[in-house]
Design a protein around this motif. Structure first.
Motif, mmCIF file in Angstrom:
data_model
loop_
_atom_site.group_PDB
_atom_site.id
_atom_site.type_symbol
_atom_site.label_atom_id
_atom_site.label_comp_id
_atom_site.label_asym_id
_atom_site.label_seq_id
_atom_site.Cartn_x
_atom_site.Cartn_y
_atom_site.Cartn_z
ATOM 1 N N TYR A 196 -0.960 16.561 43.560
ATOM 2 C CA TYR A 196 -1.865 16.433 44.701
ATOM 3 C C TYR A 196 -1.090 16.513 46.010
ATOM 4 O O TYR A 196 -1.472 17.238 46.934
ATOM 5 N N LYS A 197 0.011 15.770 46.104
ATOM 6 C CA LYS A 197 0.827 15.788 47.322
ATOM 7 C C LYS A 197 1.372 17.185 47.595
ATOM 8 O O LYS A 197 1.387 17.641 48.745
ATOM 9 N N ALA A 198 1.801 17.878 46.544
ATOM 10 C CA ALA A 198 2.322 19.236 46.710
ATOM 11 C C ALA A 198 1.226 20.174 47.209
ATOM 12 O O ALA A 198 1.473 21.029 48.073
ATOM 13 N N GLN A 199 0.013 20.022 46.694
ATOM 14 C CA GLN A 199 -1.113 20.860 47.133
ATOM 15 C C GLN A 199 -1.457 20.586 48.600
ATOM 16 O O GLN A 199 -1.713 21.500 49.371
ATOM 17 N N VAL A 200 -1.448 19.307 48.993
ATOM 18 C CA VAL A 200 -1.745 18.951 50.381
ATOM 19 C C VAL A 200 -0.659 19.505 51.310
ATOM 20 O O VAL A 200 -0.955 20.057 52.377
ATOM 21 N N ASP A 201 0.600 19.387 50.896
ATOM 22 C CA ASP A 201 1.701 19.939 51.699
ATOM 23 C C ASP A 201 1.552 21.446 51.862
ATOM 24 O O ASP A 201 1.708 21.985 52.959
ATOM 25 N N VAL A 222 4.385 23.929 43.734
ATOM 26 C CA VAL A 222 3.051 23.940 43.128
ATOM 27 C C VAL A 222 3.070 24.756 41.829
ATOM 28 O O VAL A 222 2.480 24.353 40.825
ATOM 29 N N GLU A 223 3.761 25.892 41.837
ATOM 30 C CA GLU A 223 3.867 26.717 40.624
ATOM 31 C C GLU A 223 4.543 25.948 39.489
ATOM 32 O O GLU A 223 4.120 26.019 38.346
ATOM 33 N N LYS A 224 5.597 25.204 39.821
ATOM 34 C CA LYS A 224 6.313 24.398 38.826
ATOM 35 C C LYS A 224 5.368 23.379 38.190
ATOM 36 O O LYS A 224 5.315 23.240 36.970
ATOM 37 N N TYR A 225 4.605 22.683 39.036
ATOM 38 C CA TYR A 225 3.654 21.708 38.507
ATOM 39 C C TYR A 225 2.564 22.383 37.687
ATOM 40 O O TYR A 225 2.117 21.835 36.675
ATOM 41 N N ALA A 226 2.127 23.561 38.091
ATOM 42 C CA ALA A 226 1.093 24.274 37.339
ATOM 43 C C ALA A 226 1.589 24.644 35.945
ATOM 44 O O ALA A 226 0.843 24.525 34.963
ATOM 45 N N ILE A 227 2.835 25.061 35.850
ATOM 46 C CA ILE A 227 3.412 25.399 34.540
ATOM 47 C C ILE A 227 3.468 24.155 33.657
ATOM 48 O O ILE A 227 3.062 24.184 32.488
ATOM 49 N N GLU A 228 3.959 23.049 34.226
ATOM 50 C CA GLU A 228 4.014 21.797 33.465
ATOM 51 C C GLU A 228 2.619 21.351 33.048
ATOM 52 O O GLU A 228 2.425 20.870 31.929
ATOM 53 N N TYR A 259 9.470 29.634 58.674
ATOM 54 C CA TYR A 259 8.122 29.420 58.139
ATOM 55 C C TYR A 259 8.025 29.980 56.719
ATOM 56 O O TYR A 259 7.536 29.306 55.810
ATOM 57 N N LYS A 260 8.502 31.204 56.530
ATOM 58 C CA LYS A 260 8.446 31.824 55.198
ATOM 59 C C LYS A 260 9.239 31.014 54.184
ATOM 60 O O LYS A 260 8.808 30.852 53.038
ATOM 61 N N SER A 261 10.380 30.499 54.582
ATOM 62 C CA SER A 261 11.219 29.694 53.698
ATOM 63 C C SER A 261 10.505 28.407 53.277
ATOM 64 O O SER A 261 10.494 28.039 52.094
ATOM 65 N N VAL A 262 9.903 27.719 54.227
ATOM 66 C CA VAL A 262 9.178 26.480 53.927
ATOM 67 C C VAL A 262 7.971 26.780 53.042
ATOM 68 O O VAL A 262 7.702 26.058 52.072
ATOM 69 N N LEU A 263 7.248 27.850 53.347
ATOM 70 C CA LEU A 263 6.093 28.234 52.545
ATOM 71 C C LEU A 263 6.507 28.513 51.101
ATOM 72 O O LEU A 263 5.872 28.015 50.158
ATOM 73 N N ARG A 264 7.579 29.275 50.910
ATOM 74 C CA ARG A 264 8.064 29.568 49.553
ATOM 75 C C ARG A 264 8.433 28.292 48.807
ATOM 76 O O ARG A 264 8.150 28.154 47.622
ATOM 77 N N GLU A 292 -2.930 16.627 29.426
ATOM 78 C CA GLU A 292 -3.172 15.182 29.431
ATOM 79 C C GLU A 292 -1.942 14.408 29.911
ATOM 80 O O GLU A 292 -2.040 13.532 30.762
ATOM 81 N N TYR A 293 -0.788 14.736 29.379
ATOM 82 C CA TYR A 293 0.448 14.065 29.784
ATOM 83 C C TYR A 293 0.714 14.284 31.265
ATOM 84 O O TYR A 293 1.050 13.356 31.992
ATOM 85 N N PHE A 294 0.547 15.531 31.707
ATOM 86 C CA PHE A 294 0.819 15.859 33.104
ATOM 87 C C PHE A 294 -0.030 15.014 34.042
ATOM 88 O O PHE A 294 0.479 14.413 34.990
ATOM 89 N N PHE A 295 -1.341 14.970 33.794
ATOM 90 C CA PHE A 295 -2.197 14.237 34.710
ATOM 91 C C PHE A 295 -2.021 12.733 34.602
ATOM 92 O O PHE A 295 -2.250 12.009 35.563
ATOM 93 N N ARG A 296 -1.571 12.277 33.484
ATOM 94 C CA ARG A 296 -1.293 10.851 33.358
ATOM 95 C C ARG A 296 -0.078 10.465 34.209
ATOM 96 O O ARG A 296 -0.053 9.428 34.841
ATOM 97 N N TRP A 297 0.946 11.320 34.226
ATOM 98 C CA TRP A 297 2.206 10.954 34.856
ATOM 99 C C TRP A 297 2.546 11.701 36.147
ATOM 100 O O TRP A 297 3.402 11.257 36.910
ATOM 101 N N HIS A 298 1.903 12.837 36.394
ATOM 102 C CA HIS A 298 2.323 13.650 37.545
ATOM 103 C C HIS A 298 1.192 14.117 38.455
ATOM 104 O O HIS A 298 1.434 14.906 39.368
ATOM 105 N N SER A 299 -0.023 13.664 38.243
ATOM 106 C CA SER A 299 -1.143 14.172 39.050
ATOM 107 C C SER A 299 -0.970 13.853 40.531
ATOM 108 O O SER A 299 -1.314 14.663 41.393
ATOM 109 N N ASP A 300 -0.416 12.677 40.845
ATOM 110 C CA ASP A 300 -0.229 12.333 42.250
ATOM 111 C C ASP A 300 0.782 13.260 42.924
ATOM 112 O O ASP A 300 0.608 13.664 44.071
ATOM 113 N N GLU A 301 1.810 13.658 42.182
ATOM 114 C CA GLU A 301 2.809 14.570 42.736
ATOM 115 C C GLU A 301 2.206 15.955 42.978
ATOM 116 O O GLU A 301 2.500 16.599 43.985
#
Length: 134
Positions: A54-59, A31-37, A20-25, A43-52
């Motif tokens: 969102y999926k990472a946040q839901v996961d 999510v941290e990687k996407y937040a940095i990007e 569980y801890k491994s999957v959580l990490r 603007e670029y991020f949300f144009r090209w990566h917002s769906d990714e």
């Protein structure tokens, strides 16, 4: 003859908690990687990566909902929680429900143990099951 060692309940619980801890990490890092990007070029991020993102946040949210199970010390309770959690996901997918199921214990306990609230609580029968029953 090869002798197979049977795992103890404690060993199984430790493996479960470690996995569980491994999957959580894994999902937190994603999510941290996407937040940095996102912070580098919003603007670029949300144009090209917002769906990714969102999926990472839901996961991540789905994995965090299972956290209360890591405090259980009974394999049968964990199994019941997982089975009910899976059943509720299946019900949501089959019935097309957009709102989470509400259980009789939801109001009593407040917000932390969502995944394990289902242990012992009845799942709503699907329309298909009701029709088959008639």
């Amino acid at each position: 003859m090869s002798e197979t060692k049977k795992m103890t309940k404690e060993e199984i619980l430790e493996i479960f908690k470690g996995e569980y801890k491994s999957v959580l990490r894994k999902y937190e890092r994603k999510v941290e990687k996407y937040a940095i990007e996102m912070n580098e070029d919003y603007e670029y991020f949300f144009r090209w990566h917002s769906d990714e993102m969102y999926k990472a946040q839901v996961d991540l949210m789905a994995v965090r909902e299972l956290r209360p199970m890591t405090s259980l010390d009974d394999l049968d309770k964990i199994k019941t929680c997982l089975c009910n959690h899976i059943g509720n996901i299946e019900h949501t997918l089959i019935e097309g429900s957009q709102t989470p199921l509400k259980h009789k214990h939801d109001d009593e306990r407040g917000g932390g143990a969502q995944a394990c609230r289902h242990a012992g609580a009845e799942r709503r029968p699907s329309k298909t099951a009701l029709v088959n029953h008639l």
